[in-house]
Design a protein around this motif. Structure first.
Motif, PDB file in Angstrom:
ATOM      1  N   GLU A  52      -9.968   0.241  -7.563  1.00 58.56           N
ATOM      2  CA  GLU A  52      -9.198  -1.006  -7.610  1.00 58.56           C
ATOM      3  C   GLU A  52      -7.709  -0.765  -7.431  1.00 58.56           C
TER       4      GLU A  52
ATOM      5  N   GLU B  18       0.830  -1.200   0.000  1.00 52.99           N
ATOM      6  CA  GLU B  18       0.000   0.000   0.000  1.00 52.99           C
ATOM      7  C   GLU B  18       0.864   1.249   0.000  1.00 52.99           C
TER       8      GLU B  18
ATOM      9  N   ARG C 245      -4.680  -0.797  -3.862  1.00 54.70           N
ATOM     10  CA  ARG C 245      -3.472  -1.633  -3.894  1.00 54.70           C
ATOM     11  C   ARG C 245      -2.208  -0.824  -3.630  1.00 54.70           C
ATOM     12  N   TYR C 246      -2.190   0.421  -4.107  1.00 53.57           N
ATOM     13  CA  TYR C 246      -0.972   1.224  -4.051  1.00 53.57           C
ATOM     14  C   TYR C 246      -1.016   2.357  -3.022  1.00 53.57           C
TER      15      TYR C 246
END
Length: 321
Positions: free
Chosen positions: A98, A3, A102-103
């Motif tokens: 999405e 993350e 995740r990042y």
């Protein structure tokens, strides 16, 4: 993917303009540091009965997969085609959600933009600098040409209005957005709130009303901007625009727009700082985003009018008039 990835991924949303997507990707390849960044290209598809856009859409698909195979500029390239027609708003809401989950952060572009050679440097540094500043909702890379900017001595300014032409944000801000706008019924009776919301431009309340009346208005950014307003946050803008819009033709699904700033051959490195609201720029920014109908028509069709005048002049000359 962690993350807390050091580099924000780049997310592009494409639909039916392979040539525009090509211009955008080529401009991104001129940026340094791309080999450290992941690139995601989300491609919406047409309705089955839309034969005209289906052909355009197939061109986009073919170009994107060819680019994925041939380009060596990015850390990785992923093509994400839709399984059914999404529309712009749903495509962006779902795609950004999405990837940003995740990042932890993301840089977002649509296929009808061209960016400067230092766009990614500007965006990555801006996202790092303002991440811990809870007053900042997003970092924008596009700025209108305003006379007041000539007398402004900093590289960035903040405003109440959101930006959709090249921007970035963080997971915690994005996920706080109520896409169903549950407070709208109360907001319709809040005249002070409407006045404050429209400080970013006299079109904001109207756009929100249109979105709430008919989802086919298909705007994610007005809902994103309304959440920013509710939380009394700001978007950071550069004095010198790093993005131009170039997608004005019959394939455009959301009307015409002409960037008033041009990309520069040379940019000085942007100095990010925690700035206060400039009242002068606030008024100038609101004015720039509050054109009358006549002004909008004139600006939108100015290039066509100019071409028409030249053609008429040529015809008169040929006829000896």
């Amino acid at each position: 993917m962690s993350e807390k990835s050091k580099y924000a991924p780049i997310i592009i949303f494409a639909y039916n303009r392979a040539d525009c997507l090509n211009h955008l990707l080529k401009s991104l390849e001129q940026n340094s540091g791309t080999e450290k960044m992941d690139l995601f290209i989300f491609i919406d598809i047409t309705f089955p009965e839309d034969e005209k856009n289906k052909a355009y859409n197939q061109e986009v698909m073919q170009y994107a997969y060819n680019f994925q195979t041939e380009s060596k500029k990015f850390k990785q390239i992923q093509i994400v085609p839709a399984k059914e027609h999404q529309g712009l708003a749903n495509s962006i809401i779902r795609g950004v959600t999405e990837i940003i989950n995740r990042y932890g952060k993301a840089i977002v572009l649509e296929d009808d933009l061209v960016v400067s050679y230092d766009f990614l440097n500007y965006m990555q540094r801006g996202l790092n600098f303002y991440e811990s500043n809870e007053k900042i909702w997003a970092v924008a890379a596009h700025t209108l040409d305003m006379r007041a900017l000539k007398y402004y001595n900093k590289d960035v300014f903040i405003n109440f209005r959101p930006e959709s032409l090249g921007w970035g944000t963080w997971k915690d801000r994005w996920n706080r957005t109520d896409w169903k706008v549950g407070t709208y019924t109360r907001f319709k009776k809040d005249y002070v709130g409407q006045f404050l919301f429209n400080l970013g431009g006299n079109d904001l309340c109207k756009m929100l009303e249109m979105q709430m009346k008919d989802e086919r208005f298909d705007s994610w950014v007005i809902r994103w901007g309304y959440q920013q307003f509710l939380e009394r946050k700001y978007t950071v803008y550069p004095k010198e625009s790093r993005v131009i819009h170039c997608g004005n033709d019959e394939r455009s699904t959301h009307g015409a727009y002409f960037s008033t700033q041009k990309l520069r051959k040379n940019y000085k490195k942007c100095i990010f700082e925690n700035v206060k609201v400039s009242f002068t720029l606030l008024l100038a920014f609101r004015k720039a985003n509050s054109e009358s109908v006549g002004q909008k028509v004139k600006r939108t069709f100015k290039p066509q009018i100019s071409k028409g005048k030249k053609l008429l002049k040529k015809i008169r000359k040929e006829l000896g008039l």
